[in-house]
Design a protein around this motif. Structure first.
Motif, PDB file in Angstrom:
ATOM      1  N   ASP A 131       0.815  -1.208   0.000  1.00 39.79           N
ATOM      2  CA  ASP A 131       0.000   0.000   0.000  1.00 39.79           C
ATOM      3  C   ASP A 131       0.846   1.255   0.000  1.00 39.79           C
ATOM      4  N   TYR A 132       2.147   1.143   0.310  1.00 37.17           N
ATOM      5  CA  TYR A 132       3.027   2.302   0.328  1.00 37.17           C
ATOM      6  C   TYR A 132       3.846   2.393  -0.953  1.00 37.17           C
ATOM      7  N   ARG A 133       3.465   1.615  -1.959  1.00 37.09           N
ATOM      8  CA  ARG A 133       4.180   1.608  -3.226  1.00 37.09           C
ATOM      9  C   ARG A 133       4.066   2.978  -3.878  1.00 37.09           C
ATOM     10  N   GLY A 134       5.154   3.415  -4.487  1.00 38.93           N
ATOM     11  CA  GLY A 134       5.195   4.730  -5.107  1.00 38.93           C
ATOM     12  C   GLY A 134       5.926   5.738  -4.269  1.00 38.93           C
ATOM     13  N   ALA A 135       6.038   5.503  -2.954  1.00 40.66           N
ATOM     14  CA  ALA A 135       6.743   6.423  -2.068  1.00 40.66           C
ATOM     15  C   ALA A 135       8.211   6.031  -1.984  1.00 40.66           C
ATOM     16  N   GLU A 136       9.076   7.047  -1.917  1.00 37.39           N
ATOM     17  CA  GLU A 136      10.507   6.805  -1.774  1.00 37.39           C
ATOM     18  C   GLU A 136      10.877   6.446  -0.341  1.00 37.39           C
ATOM     19  N   GLY A 137      10.017   6.760   0.636  1.00 35.67           N
ATOM     20  CA  GLY A 137      10.300   6.464   2.031  1.00 35.67           C
ATOM     21  C   GLY A 137       9.633   7.473   2.932  1.00 35.67           C
ATOM     22  N   ILE A 138      10.083   7.534   4.173  1.00 37.65           N
ATOM     23  CA  ILE A 138       9.588   8.488   5.169  1.00 37.65           C
ATOM     24  C   ILE A 138      10.787   9.245   5.716  1.00 37.65           C
ATOM     25  N   GLY A 139      10.652  10.582   5.797  1.00 29.68           N
ATOM     26  CA  GLY A 139      11.772  11.395   6.234  1.00 29.68           C
ATOM     27  C   GLY A 139      11.371  12.433   7.263  1.00 29.68           C
ATOM     28  N   TRP A 140      12.393  13.088   7.813  1.00 32.63           N
ATOM     29  CA  TRP A 140      12.207  14.142   8.818  1.00 32.63           C
ATOM     30  C   TRP A 140      13.034  15.344   8.400  1.00 32.63           C
ATOM     31  N   ALA A 141      12.380  16.521   8.420  1.00 38.77           N
ATOM     32  CA  ALA A 141      13.047  17.774   8.079  1.00 38.77           C
ATOM     33  C   ALA A 141      12.721  18.804   9.152  1.00 38.77           C
ATOM     34  N   PRO A 142      13.699  19.187   9.988  1.00 38.11           N
ATOM     35  CA  PRO A 142      13.422  20.163  11.047  1.00 38.11           C
ATOM     36  C   PRO A 142      13.316  21.577  10.482  1.00 38.11           C
ATOM     37  N   ALA A 143      12.501  22.407  11.135  1.00 41.58           N
ATOM     38  CA  ALA A 143      12.404  23.822  10.779  1.00 41.58           C
ATOM     39  C   ALA A 143      13.398  24.604  11.637  1.00 41.58           C
ATOM     40  N   ILE A 144      14.394  25.232  10.990  1.00 42.88           N
ATOM     41  CA  ILE A 144      15.454  25.919  11.721  1.00 42.88           C
ATOM     42  C   ILE A 144      15.653  27.318  11.152  1.00 42.88           C
ATOM     43  N   GLY A 145      16.380  28.136  11.907  1.00 44.04           N
ATOM     44  CA  GLY A 145      16.782  29.448  11.438  1.00 44.04           C
ATOM     45  C   GLY A 145      18.182  29.412  10.860  1.00 44.04           C
TER      46      GLY A 145
END
Length: 536
Positions: A84-98
């Protein structure tokens, strides 16, 4: 006479060919309509499943002050991502920083890897105050490593999606982009972002985004595997169909002569799925046979025309059925809009009274939070009952749930089975929340040995009498300021229930009696009509 017979047979043949072609097109239109609806449903289902994984990731980052790569890798592996997750490259995390936090993040990312990591584009190339660089991305493949350190907020399309996700606080898809993983490739893709916020407070602080990058073609193919498309081609567009908005296409032609479009919402973004027929303007094989042998089999062609007409009627019935389903969906949308407006009216009243009674922003936020949560708890009960009747016992249990496991005081609830209408259940839940909050701050639930009794019974005039009695708590002062809870119970709740509320501040404890109407249950109109259709 021979010419007349020839012309007559030729006219019959021409009419037969016309009827055949019309039936073929109607059948094709019905099949295309079914395929477009099924494809839109499959795409929405894929996006909903992907969004649920992102929500679970957001829960991890919102509850942990720091998530190390090993923990994130274990978390993603525990999700057991399936087909069911086909098509996605994966799961990631991107922090919001200054901008000032960039050196520290680069050092931390370099510690995770053998080689050094630099945020790109650099601040020298593009000066900016806010960045959302990719810090973690699983699975850890060579393709995904290309995205580590890329500042997604530097791209206008990604930035617009992240801003919308932050505003809506829900998974939100971006527009058409080329993924960083593609390196020099040009394959279309998109991303779904789920915002993660810091601890609750007067001001919400954005920590970053849990996200998933998608290859549009693979995402479209994964949804197409769930649908029987036959010979039809399918295309996915970001918004209105066009060359610049094309996301992916399966077995399609660039300029189809016959096609049908269906709007689809993918993670809070409007897209369009288009089903096209590969058939051109050439006559069908049946029409060709009819044209060739028309002079010899005129009578047989009349029979074929009749059969095809019958088939066209059946196809039209199918189209009418789909139109009726669309009408039912519109009616449900209007019903939902009506209920949302009623809920928002209650919220606006609560906000207005809370603002007048609050001395500062923190008191306003705390008071408003508790009352909105009370509305939410009762809404959950109504959702479980499919917005039918709700037992008083369930409303009482939901509002007193935070106090049930305490051993310093005693809670007693009793009464016969009584069902309430949705709006009456919401009003009763608000009143019980205010009484319980007051008791936990100043009354029987604020000191050891206190006792609260909530009982209800049914009167002869179809009213439910709900009694709240406190005892064993601190003495109730007879001279006190009038609070918001009193106004809410005596004004808003009494108005909604259309019966006065008896609220007594006796020295030994607060007592409150509410009269709640017991309305005759009626079946939802669409639900009743659907049941009648099935019985027929």
């Amino acid at each position: 006479m021979p010419v007349g017979i020839f012309l007559a047979v030729l006219a019959v043949t021409a009419l037969s060919v016309f009827a055949i072609e019309r039936g073929e097109r109607q059948r094709e239109a019905a099949a295309m309509s079914r395929a477009s609806i099924a494809m839109a449903s499959a795409l929405e289902r894929r996006a909903s499943i992907n969004a649920s994984y992102l929500r679970s990731g957001a829960a991890l980052f919102s509850t942990q002050p720091t998530v190390e790569p090993a923990l994130f890798r274990r978390f993603v592996s525990e999700l057991r991502l399936d087909s069911d997750y086909r098509g996605a490259e994966g799961i990631g995390w991107a922090p919001a920083i200054g901008a000032a936090e960039v050196p520290a993040l680069e050092q931390r990312l370099s510690n995770y890897r053998i080689d050094s990591i630099a945020i790109r584009p650099s601040l020298e190339e593009m000066p900016r105050d806010k960045l959302v660089p990719v810090a973690l991305l699983q699975p850890d493949t060579a393709r995904n490593r290309r995205a580590i350190g890329y500042d997604m907020y530097s791209d206008p399309v990604r930035r617009a999606a992240m801003d919308e996700a932050e505003r809506a606080v829900r998974p939100t898809a971006s527009g058409r982009v080329v993924l960083v993983q593609e390196s020099n490739g040009t394959s279309a893709g998109f991303l779904i972002y789920m915002p993660v916020f810091g601890s609750a407070g007067p001001e919400r602080r954005l920590r970053g985004f849990v996200y998933s990058p998608f290859n549009s073609q693979d995402f479209l193919s994964s949804a197409a595997d769930l649908v029987d498309l036959g010979d039809f081609a399918v295309s996915l567009y970001d918004g209105a169909p066009g060359d610049e908005t094309l996301m992916g296409r399966i077995d399609g032609v660039e300029d189809p002569r016959r096609h049908i479009s269906q709007p689809v919402s993918v993670a809070n973004r409007n897209m369009t799925v288009e089903i096209a027929s590969p058939r051109g303007n050439a006559l069908s094989s049946l029409s060709m046979i009819t044209l060739i042998f028309g002079l010899a089999v005129a009578s047989l062609l009349m029979l074929v025309s009749r059969l095809l007409t019958q088939q066209a009627i059946e196809d039209q019935r199918s189209l009418d059925w789909f139109a009726e389903q669309n009408s039912i969906r519109n009616s449900l949308t209007r019903e939902l809009n009506h209920r949302v407006k009623n809920t928002l009216a209650n919220v606006l009243s609560i906000v207005a009274l809370t603002r007048r009674r609050a001395d500062n922003v923190e008191d306003f936020a705390d008071g408003l939070d508790g009352r909105i949560r009370a509305l939410s708890a009762t809404h959950d009960l109504l959702t479980q009952s499919e917005w039918g009747t709700t037992p008083i016992a369930s409303v009482v249990a939901a509002e007193l749930a935070p106090y049930i496991r305490q051993e310093d005081y005693e809670l007693e609830t009793s009464g016969p089975p009584v069902e309430l209408a949705p709006n009456d259940a919401l009003s009763l839940g608000l009143a019980l929340h205010e009484l319980a909050t007051n008791a936990s701050k100043f009354g029987a639930l604020s000191a050891p040995g206190g006792s609260v009794s909530v009982t209800w019974d049914q009167t002869a005039d179809r009213l439910a009498r709900v009694r709240w009695i406190e005892s064993g708590g601190p003495p109730v002062p007879q001279r006190r300021e009038r609070g918001f809870g009193t106004d809410l119970i005596e004004k808003i709740v009494a108005h909604e229930l259309r019966h006065p509320v008896e609220l007594e501040f006796a020295p030994e404890g607060v007592r409150c009696t509410l009269m709640v109407p017991i309305r005759e249950p009626v079946d939802f109109a669409i639900r009743a009509r659907y049941g009648a259709m099935r019985s027929n």
